[in-house]
Design an enzyme around this catalytic site. Structure first.
Site, PDB file in Angstrom:
ATOM      1  N   ASN A 162      12.567  -0.398   6.252  1.00 42.97           N
ATOM      2  CA  ASN A 162      13.619  -1.417   6.747  1.00 42.97           C
ATOM      3  C   ASN A 162      13.645  -2.655   5.727  1.00 42.97           C
ATOM      4  OD1 ASN A 162      11.597  -3.058   7.294  1.00 42.97           O
ATOM      5  ND2 ASN A 162      12.026  -2.965   9.658  1.00 42.97           N
TER       6      ASN A 162
ATOM      7  N   TYR B 122      -1.994  -9.141  16.081  1.00 38.29           N
ATOM      8  CA  TYR B 122      -2.097  -7.912  14.959  1.00 38.29           C
ATOM      9  C   TYR B 122      -3.060  -6.868  15.316  1.00 38.29           C
ATOM     10  CZ  TYR B 122      -3.420  -5.986  10.521  1.00 38.29           C
ATOM     11  OH  TYR B 122      -3.751  -5.425   9.589  1.00 38.29           O
TER      12      TYR B 122
ATOM     13  N   ASP C 264     -11.891 -16.585  11.096  1.00 36.17           N
ATOM     14  CA  ASP C 264     -12.526 -15.801  10.017  1.00 36.17           C
ATOM     15  C   ASP C 264     -13.930 -15.841  10.457  1.00 36.17           C
ATOM     16  OD1 ASP C 264     -10.663 -15.558   8.201  1.00 36.17           O
ATOM     17  OD2 ASP C 264     -11.143 -17.217   6.744  1.00 36.17           O
TER      18      ASP C 264
ATOM     19  N   LEU D  13      12.557   1.909  12.285  1.00 41.39           N
ATOM     20  CA  LEU D  13      11.916   2.943  13.136  1.00 41.39           C
ATOM     21  C   LEU D  13      12.203   2.441  14.622  1.00 41.39           C
ATOM     22  CD1 LEU D  13       8.130   3.501  11.801  1.00 41.39           C
ATOM     23  CD2 LEU D  13      10.059   5.068  11.849  1.00 41.39           C
TER      24      LEU D  13
ATOM     25  N   ILE E  13       1.055  -1.071  -0.233  1.00 42.49           N
ATOM     26  CA  ILE E  13      -0.057   0.016  -0.178  1.00 42.49           C
ATOM     27  C   ILE E  13       0.912   1.150   0.029  1.00 42.49           C
ATOM     28  CG2 ILE E  13      -1.873   1.307   1.239  1.00 42.49           C
ATOM     29  CD1 ILE E  13      -2.631  -1.585   2.264  1.00 42.49           C
TER      30      ILE E  13
ATOM     31  N   LYS F 114      -3.096  -2.723  16.341  1.00 42.32           N
ATOM     32  CA  LYS F 114      -3.816  -1.403  15.336  1.00 42.32           C
ATOM     33  C   LYS F 114      -4.653  -0.754  16.481  1.00 42.32           C
ATOM     34  CE  LYS F 114      -2.360  -2.175  11.121  1.00 42.32           C
ATOM     35  NZ  LYS F 114      -1.206  -1.258  10.837  1.00 42.32           N
TER      36      LYS F 114
ATOM     37  N   ASN G  27      -3.401 -14.216   2.128  1.00 40.25           N
ATOM     38  CA  ASN G  27      -4.587 -13.284   1.725  1.00 40.25           C
ATOM     39  C   ASN G  27      -4.975 -14.114   0.298  1.00 40.25           C
ATOM     40  OD1 ASN G  27      -2.893 -10.768   3.287  1.00 40.25           O
ATOM     41  ND2 ASN G  27      -4.755 -11.353   3.747  1.00 40.25           N
TER      42      ASN G  27
ATOM     43  N   PHE H   4     -10.411  -2.234   4.509  1.00 40.52           N
ATOM     44  CA  PHE H   4     -11.095  -3.237   4.203  1.00 40.52           C
ATOM     45  C   PHE H   4     -10.037  -4.336   3.571  1.00 40.52           C
ATOM     46  CE2 PHE H   4     -15.180  -3.148   6.441  1.00 40.52           C
ATOM     47  CZ  PHE H   4     -14.878  -1.933   6.838  1.00 40.52           C
TER      48      PHE H   4
ATOM     49  N   SER I  59      11.917  -5.203   5.514  1.00 43.11           N
ATOM     50  CA  SER I  59      11.481  -6.495   6.228  1.00 43.11           C
ATOM     51  C   SER I  59      10.746  -7.192   5.373  1.00 43.11           C
ATOM     52  CB  SER I  59      11.384  -6.333   7.450  1.00 43.11           C
ATOM     53  OG  SER I  59       9.950  -5.563   7.758  1.00 43.11           O
ATOM     54  N   ASN I  60       9.796  -6.556   4.391  1.00 44.45           N
ATOM     55  CA  ASN I  60       8.842  -7.262   4.008  1.00 44.45           C
ATOM     56  C   ASN I  60       8.593  -6.474   2.498  1.00 44.45           C
ATOM     57  OD1 ASN I  60       6.911  -9.185   3.344  1.00 44.45           O
ATOM     58  ND2 ASN I  60       5.096  -8.007   4.365  1.00 44.45           N
TER      59      ASN I  60
ATOM     60  N   SER J  81      -7.099  -1.018  10.411  1.00 46.25           N
ATOM     61  CA  SER J  81      -7.850  -2.142   9.502  1.00 46.25           C
ATOM     62  C   SER J  81      -8.969  -2.435   9.971  1.00 46.25           C
ATOM     63  CB  SER J  81      -6.927  -3.373   9.684  1.00 46.25           C
ATOM     64  OG  SER J  81      -7.572  -4.423   9.521  1.00 46.25           O
TER      65      SER J  81
END
Ligand code: UD1
Length: 337
Positions: free
Chosen positions: A32, A148, A294, A59, A12, A152, A198, A177, A34-35, A124
């Site tokens: 960084n 997670y 879910d 950070l 994003i 948030k 995902n 979403f 990392s992903n 999120s």
């Protein structure tokens, strides 16, 4: 003056950086990697003709974070950086809590020290837990089901407390979403590490033959075809929501919360069909048991963002699938450095 984008090389983040540059904003990225991969910067430059200034730092390193503020004229921050895999967060809660909190503490500490009071935070729809009804409005009760999501929610509350106390001027919390799709150039897109968690990356990797078949998690939900329903939003629409939120945050004071979705729910099988139609490729699938944690249905009421930010999603599901397929086909192994 510049906007600092943390995690600006991510899925994003990179799309938001492109939209910011195209709107003639000065952008500074902290990442960084990392992903994400440094190659993302080359792609952003290819699309926009400009290369944003990059700090390849963490950070978690407060001194390095301070240095970014000391060396630049920053007036606002968009904060994407953080760990984001739900399953991993259940297996490694300490890592998730310490990373997501410490990174945000350091960022905010540096913002306060350097008098930067405006932040757009990447939250999120996970903060709505298992909503009792849909569509979901911003004033629905909040709860979480995994570490997670908890990070948030706690960061949302922390930013609000700081804003109430005058330590920050303006906080805009965007509750995403399900972001999917990719830039229409096919140059930037979602590049998950290993097996995707995902739905869309799993589908697009199956369509090009990288995976045998999609595992549909449950077909016994109380939905129109029994599979889970979500509000999928094109990542470019989502990126544009950040620009609208940033402009408003610069103009107002206080904390605001916005759902960023289309307001339309599609089931897993709806998405499989839409992807097959848009791409012309087959997506073989099997029905598996439900995935723990879910929920049946989750989609937004996006009215507030339309009224206050003047933003609404433009791209339909076919376009989301087409762009996701183009990215996956042009980059079967993601960004290769
Ligand atoms: C997930 C996270 C959410 C996070 C979001 C970030 C969970 C429980 N929730 O949302 O907290 O903010 O990602 O992008 O992980 N599906 C399959 N097969 C697959 C993958 C998914 O059938 O291989 C189904 C799921 O059961 C669900 C839908 O597809 O019905 C969407 O799943 P996913 O893309 O993982 O997103 P969420 O679970 O909505």
């Amino acid at each position: 003056m510049a906007v600092l984008v943390t995690g600006g090389a991510g899925f994003i983040g990179s799309h938001t950086v492109v939209e910011l540059i195209e709107a003639n904003r000065e952008v500074i990225i902290i990442d960084n990697f990392s992903n994400s991969k440094p190659e993302v910067l080359n792609r952003i430059e290819k699309i926009t003709g400009k290369r944003p200034k990059l700090y390849a730092c963490d950070l978690l390193d407060l001194e390095a974070t301070r240095k970014v503020f000391a060396e630049n004229e920053i007036d606002s921050v968009i904060h994407f950086a953080g760990l984001k895999a739900v399953g991993e967060s259940c297996a490694q809660p300490l890592r998730y809590y310490s990373h997501n909190f410490d990174a945000t503490f350091n960022l905010i500490r540096a913002m306060v020290e350097y008098g930067v009071g405006t932040i757009v935070f990447s939250s999120s729809a996970t903060v709505y837990g298992s909503p009792k009804t849909v569509p979901i409005r911003e004033d629905f009760p909040l709860s979480t089901t995994n570490p997670y999501g908890e990070t948030k929610l706690v960061i949302e509350r922390m930013l609000k407390d700081m804003c109430d106390a005058g330590e920050l001027k303006s906080v805009s919390i965007l509750r995403y979403f399900n972001p999917i799709g990719a830039h229409e150039s096919g140059l930037i897109g979602e590049d998950p590490k290993g097996v995707p968690n995902n739905l869309l990356p799993y589908i697009s990797q199956t369509a090009i033959g990288k995976r045998d078949k999609l595992h549909v998690f449950g077909d016994d939900y109380p939905t129109h075809d029994g599979t889970g329903v979500r509000d999928y939003i094109h990542v470019v629409d989502l990126a544009q929501a950040h620009l609208a939120a940033l402009d408003r945050a610069m103009a107002v004071t206080g904390t605001e919360y916005y759902n960023v979705g289309t307001g339309v729910g599609y089931s897993v099988l709806d998405i499989v069909k839409a992807f097959e139609k848009a791409s012309g490729k087959k997506v073989p699938y099997v029905i598996d048991p439900r995935r723990p944690g879910d929920i049946a249905e989750c989609y937004a009421d996006p009215t507030l963002a339309r009224e206050k930010l003047g933003w609404s999603a433009k791209f339909d599901i076919e376009r989301m699938c087409k762009d996701a397929d183009r990215w996956q086909t042009m980059n079967p192994d993601g960004y290769t450095d």
